[in-house]
Design a protein around this motif. Structure first.
Motif, mmCIF file in Angstrom:
data_model
loop_
_atom_site.group_PDB
_atom_site.id
_atom_site.type_symbol
_atom_site.label_atom_id
_atom_site.label_comp_id
_atom_site.label_asym_id
_atom_site.label_seq_id
_atom_site.Cartn_x
_atom_site.Cartn_y
_atom_site.Cartn_z
ATOM 1 N N GLN A 1 0.820 -1.188 0.000
ATOM 2 C CA GLN A 1 0.000 0.000 0.000
ATOM 3 C C GLN A 1 0.860 1.247 0.000
ATOM 4 O OE1 GLN A 1 -2.373 -0.502 3.545
ATOM 5 N NE2 GLN A 1 -3.883 -1.769 2.512
ATOM 6 N N ILE A 2 0.484 2.185 -0.860
ATOM 7 C CA ILE A 2 1.201 3.437 -0.978
ATOM 8 C C ILE A 2 0.779 4.371 0.155
ATOM 9 C CG2 ILE A 2 1.614 5.430 -2.471
ATOM 10 C CD1 ILE A 2 2.791 2.788 -3.517
ATOM 11 N N LYS A 3 1.776 4.957 0.814
ATOM 12 C CA LYS A 3 1.469 5.836 1.941
ATOM 13 C C LYS A 3 2.522 6.943 2.034
ATOM 14 C CE LYS A 3 -1.106 6.678 5.610
ATOM 15 N NZ LYS A 3 -2.539 7.046 5.497
ATOM 16 N N SER A 4 2.062 8.184 2.011
ATOM 17 C CA SER A 4 2.959 9.330 2.044
ATOM 18 C C SER A 4 2.896 10.044 3.387
ATOM 19 C CB SER A 4 2.586 10.310 0.928
ATOM 20 O OG SER A 4 3.311 11.515 1.041
ATOM 21 N N LYS A 5 3.952 10.759 3.695
ATOM 22 C CA LYS A 5 3.903 11.689 4.823
ATOM 23 C C LYS A 5 2.916 12.793 4.462
ATOM 24 C CE LYS A 5 8.637 10.800 6.338
ATOM 25 N NZ LYS A 5 9.977 11.359 6.586
ATOM 26 N N SER A 6 2.160 13.263 5.441
ATOM 27 C CA SER A 6 1.069 14.194 5.164
ATOM 28 C C SER A 6 1.539 15.473 4.490
ATOM 29 C CB SER A 6 0.318 14.523 6.457
ATOM 30 O OG SER A 6 1.206 15.094 7.412
ATOM 31 N N GLU A 7 2.685 16.015 4.915
ATOM 32 C CA GLU A 7 3.151 17.272 4.328
ATOM 33 C C GLU A 7 3.571 17.108 2.870
ATOM 34 O OE1 GLU A 7 6.833 15.526 6.414
ATOM 35 O OE2 GLU A 7 4.652 15.605 6.711
ATOM 36 N N LEU A 8 4.065 15.917 2.536
ATOM 37 C CA LEU A 8 4.442 15.657 1.146
ATOM 38 C C LEU A 8 3.211 15.395 0.292
ATOM 39 C CD1 LEU A 8 7.649 13.477 1.613
ATOM 40 C CD2 LEU A 8 7.474 15.917 1.110
ATOM 41 N N ARG A 9 2.236 14.690 0.848
ATOM 42 C CA ARG A 9 0.984 14.486 0.126
ATOM 43 C C ARG A 9 0.354 15.831 -0.223
ATOM 44 N NH1 ARG A 9 -2.064 13.043 3.934
ATOM 45 N NH2 ARG A 9 -1.170 10.955 4.131
ATOM 46 N N GLU A 10 0.324 16.735 0.754
ATOM 47 C CA GLU A 10 -0.254 18.059 0.518
ATOM 48 C C GLU A 10 0.522 18.822 -0.544
ATOM 49 O OE1 GLU A 10 -0.294 19.880 4.338
ATOM 50 O OE2 GLU A 10 -1.772 18.451 5.168
ATOM 51 N N ARG A 11 1.830 18.670 -0.536
ATOM 52 C CA ARG A 11 2.673 19.328 -1.545
ATOM 53 C C ARG A 11 2.265 18.917 -2.955
ATOM 54 N NH1 ARG A 11 8.985 19.908 -1.824
ATOM 55 N NH2 ARG A 11 9.407 19.808 -4.057
ATOM 56 N N PHE A 12 2.021 17.619 -3.146
ATOM 57 C CA PHE A 12 1.697 17.138 -4.482
ATOM 58 C C PHE A 12 0.212 17.278 -4.814
ATOM 59 C CE2 PHE A 12 5.870 15.267 -3.819
ATOM 60 C CZ PHE A 12 6.473 15.581 -5.041
ATOM 61 N N GLU A 13 -0.633 17.383 -3.814
ATOM 62 C CA GLU A 13 -2.031 17.727 -4.084
ATOM 63 C C GLU A 13 -2.098 19.116 -4.698
ATOM 64 O OE1 GLU A 13 -4.340 15.185 -0.550
ATOM 65 O OE2 GLU A 13 -3.800 17.304 -0.236
ATOM 66 N N LYS A 14 -1.324 20.041 -4.144
ATOM 67 C CA LYS A 14 -1.287 21.401 -4.680
ATOM 68 C C LYS A 14 -0.674 21.417 -6.075
ATOM 69 C CE LYS A 14 -0.977 23.562 -0.119
ATOM 70 N NZ LYS A 14 -0.117 24.330 0.841
ATOM 71 N N LYS A 15 0.336 20.601 -6.286
ATOM 72 C CA LYS A 15 0.974 20.554 -7.598
ATOM 73 C C LYS A 15 0.016 19.999 -8.650
ATOM 74 C CE LYS A 15 5.094 18.949 -10.065
ATOM 75 N NZ LYS A 15 6.407 18.267 -9.972
ATOM 76 N N ALA A 16 -0.723 18.942 -8.298
ATOM 77 C CA ALA A 16 -1.692 18.361 -9.224
ATOM 78 C C ALA A 16 -2.761 19.380 -9.603
ATOM 79 C CB ALA A 16 -2.330 17.115 -8.612
ATOM 80 N N GLU A 17 -3.196 20.143 -8.601
ATOM 81 C CA GLU A 17 -4.212 21.167 -8.855
ATOM 82 C C GLU A 17 -3.644 22.272 -9.742
ATOM 83 O OE1 GLU A 17 -7.186 24.148 -6.323
ATOM 84 O OE2 GLU A 17 -5.839 22.756 -5.279
ATOM 85 N N ARG A 18 -2.392 22.652 -9.464
ATOM 86 C CA ARG A 18 -1.753 23.712 -10.239
ATOM 87 C C ARG A 18 -1.539 23.299 -11.700
ATOM 88 N NH1 ARG A 18 2.248 23.979 -7.254
ATOM 89 N NH2 ARG A 18 3.916 23.028 -8.502
ATOM 90 N N LEU A 19 -1.195 22.038 -11.921
ATOM 91 C CA LEU A 19 -0.953 21.550 -13.272
ATOM 92 C C LEU A 19 -2.226 21.112 -13.987
ATOM 93 C CD1 LEU A 19 2.277 19.413 -12.670
ATOM 94 C CD2 LEU A 19 2.132 21.720 -13.621
ATOM 95 N N GLY A 20 -3.328 21.067 -13.261
ATOM 96 C CA GLY A 20 -4.589 20.645 -13.868
ATOM 97 C C GLY A 20 -4.603 19.176 -14.238
ATOM 98 N N ILE A 21 -3.911 18.354 -13.445
ATOM 99 C CA ILE A 21 -3.845 16.918 -13.735
ATOM 100 C C ILE A 21 -5.168 16.254 -13.392
ATOM 101 C CG2 ILE A 21 -2.750 14.740 -13.058
ATOM 102 C CD1 ILE A 21 -0.181 16.269 -12.628
ATOM 103 N N ARG A 22 -5.668 15.441 -14.286
ATOM 104 C CA ARG A 22 -6.920 14.722 -14.055
ATOM 105 C C ARG A 22 -6.685 13.223 -14.226
ATOM 106 N NH1 ARG A 22 -6.819 16.458 -19.229
ATOM 107 N NH2 ARG A 22 -7.653 15.094 -20.870
ATOM 108 N N SER A 23 -7.513 12.446 -13.570
ATOM 109 C CA SER A 23 -7.380 10.991 -13.646
ATOM 110 C C SER A 23 -8.123 10.440 -14.852
ATOM 111 C CB SER A 23 -7.930 10.342 -12.365
ATOM 112 O OG SER A 23 -7.141 10.693 -11.259
ATOM 113 N N GLU A 24 -7.421 9.628 -15.648
ATOM 114 C CA GLU A 24 -8.024 8.955 -16.798
ATOM 115 C C GLU A 24 -7.478 7.536 -16.876
ATOM 116 O OE1 GLU A 24 -9.001 11.685 -20.489
ATOM 117 O OE2 GLU A 24 -6.908 11.992 -19.886
ATOM 118 N N THR A 25 -8.295 6.625 -17.353
ATOM 119 C CA THR A 25 -7.862 5.237 -17.503
ATOM 120 C C THR A 25 -8.255 4.710 -18.878
ATOM 121 O OG1 THR A 25 -9.921 4.324 -16.604
ATOM 122 C CG2 THR A 25 -8.156 4.819 -15.033
ATOM 123 N N ALA A 26 -7.634 3.606 -19.256
ATOM 124 C CA ALA A 26 -7.967 2.935 -20.514
ATOM 125 C C ALA A 26 -7.753 1.441 -20.319
ATOM 126 C CB ALA A 26 -7.104 3.454 -21.658
#
Length: 490
Positions: A223-248
């Motif tokens: 199971q993938i598990k991040s430190k909370s401060e790092l998770r928050e860092r990349f949540e902000k980055k994903a939002e800033r880059l407009g990354i969306r989840s897609e599958t195929a």
């Protein structure tokens, strides 16, 4: 005359002692489920691996490092034995299973029992034993997963005098790991951090003999598990880059794959792993051991990209992922630091394998080869000299249904051509990797002679090595499997 003999004998003893001290140390770093595209130097834009990217500039970079299997246990056993899974018999995660997985409405086509071997065999002379024979201080830290500890004896029984934080199989709570670090861990401590602490202590210790440390992180396994401060860092980055989840859904998968690297949890754990790799390299330098140490940094298989479990990575632009014999399931980052031989921007596209580490490390350390043992590996030393390897063929055998979406298959690569034989679909896929690294154009119909020749060569190899070939299921086996569609345990 007697004085001369004594002087000569004393000089010989001193010379032998000095030679012993001059042997290089060895640090082997293995990352779990490490996708080729997970690092910045291979093009990841969402994840951040600054310390690993720095190493890629000064260590030798291998762009086509293949694991012998798209799964952990087989590759780990191959690293220690120098043998292909088809030969050593560990072809699946251990303890393994014969579950049948498929798309809704599909019938079971072949029956695939668990792996022939239930763990690494006592008869194998492992990489650890080879270095122990050469008077190295040997140690194994972290994930084992090469068979039940009681049955196999674990690292101590296979050439590693010291073992710490041993993970027997595939269960590790990254932030609840006190049991692995007695009297050192407290609740909330990170396994990756503590494992690195142990490694730093080991490589920095004063000793008379050279060391060989086999360091196996549990990251980036589920199971993938991040430190909370790092998770928050990349949540902000994903939002800033407009990354969306897609599958195929691939034609040869029963689970959809992620199309983008979008998990802040995954990105945070990977960033912490990167910091720990940097910390370990810094410790080697501070201890004056960096230029005396051969370092191999790699993964045990490709990244897990299917969404049957949360926080998967994406392996695009390659196809597949963990458990698939497509490129993304087999290719992983590989960097090697060999003092006096690694050069800035030294890079190769030559296909290499995890089975090659055994003979390579022996030659790099100035030890005698064991050709009767590492029979499927070749030394990578010629590549440091600008010469090609004397090998044109690689083989893979993964005859199991897996929950990540893959079907039982075997594969062969000769030159630029790679053929995958899919037992469930009863067909072959032929790709020219030089022209089509994404494996998008099947050439089997347009190049029937090439496809037939590679298929015959593959099957001959498997039969000569006693590999199990999936068979049509009996009615009893079919009923058993259709009633046992459990979650994968790999």
């Amino acid at each position: 005359m007697k004085e001369i003999l004594i002087t000569t004998l004393f000089a010989g003893i001193l010379s032998a002692a000095n030679a012993e001290k001059e042997k290089p140390n060895v640090l082997f770093i293995l990352i779990d489920d490490f996708g080729w595209h997970d690092v910045g130097y291979n093009g990841s834009e969402f994840y951040e691996t600054p310390r690993i990217d720095e190493l890629a500039k000064t260590w030798m970079r291998f762009d086509n490092c293949y694991t012998p299997s798209p799964m952990c246990s087989p590759t780990r056993t191959s690293v220690l034995t120098g043998k292909n899974p088809a030969r050593h018999g560990v072809t699946q995660w251990l303890k393994g299973a014969d579950y049948f997985f498929s798309r809704e409405g599909e019938e079971q086509v072949v029956y695939c029992p668990g792996p022939h071997s239930s763990g690494i065999e006592d008869s194998e002379i492992t990489l650890g034993e080879a270095f122990q024979e050469a008077n190295y201080d040997t140690a194994f830290f972290g994930k084992w997963h090469m068979g039940n500890l009681k049955a196999t004896g674990g690292p101590n029984n296979h050439g590693y005098a010291v073992q710490k934080a041993i993970i027997e199989a595939n269960s590790c709570r990254l932030f609840d790991c006190a049991g692995y670090f007695p009297n050192k861990a407290k609740k909330g401590d990170c396994f990756t951090d503590l494992l690195t602490d142990e490694a730093v202590e080991f490589v920095a210790a004063k000793r008379d003999n050279p060391f060989y440390l086999h360091l196996c992180y549990f990251a980036m396994h589920d199971q993938i598990k991040s430190k909370s401060e790092l998770r928050e860092r990349f949540e902000k980055k994903a939002e800033r880059l407009g990354i969306r989840s897609e599958t195929a859904l691939d034609d040869y998968s029963h689970q959809p794959h992620k199309l983008h690297q979008d998990s802040p949890e995954y990105a945070g754990e990977l960033y912490n792993l990167d910091r720990n790799i940097g910390r370990l390299i810094d410790a080697l330098k501070e201890a004056g051991q960096y230029e005396k140490t051969i370092i191999i940094f790699t993964g045990d298989n490709g990244g897990r990209s299917t969404v049957n479990k949360p926080d998967a990575t994406s392996v695009i632009p390659l196809r597949g992922g963990k458990t698939f014999l497509f490129e993304a399931g087999l290719r992983t980052p590989l960097l090697i630091h060999w003092p006096g031989h690694s050069q800035v921007k030294l890079r190769t596209k030559e296909p290499v394998s995890s089975m090659d580490f055994y003979p390579s490390l022996l030659e790099m350390a100035g030890l005698e080869a064991k050709p009767d043992q590492h029979v499927d590996g070749v030394s990578l030393v010629p590549l440091f000299q600008g010469k090609p390897l004397q090998r044109d063929t690689l083989y893979w055998h993964f005859p199991h249904y897996q929950g990540e979406g893959s079907y039982p298959a075997s594969a062969i690569r000769v030159g630029d051509f790679k053929l995958i034989y899919n037992y469930h679909h009863k067909d072959v896929l032929l790709f020219n990797l030089a022209n089509d690294p994404r494996e998008s154009k099947n050439l089997a119909a347009s190049m029937p002679k090439k496809a037939k020749a590679l298929e015959e060569k593959l099957m001959t190899y498997l039969k000569e090595n006693g590999a199990y070939l999936p068979q049509s299921p009996t009615l009893q086996q079919k009923r058993k499997r259709l009633g046992s569609r459990k979650k994968s345990e790999n």
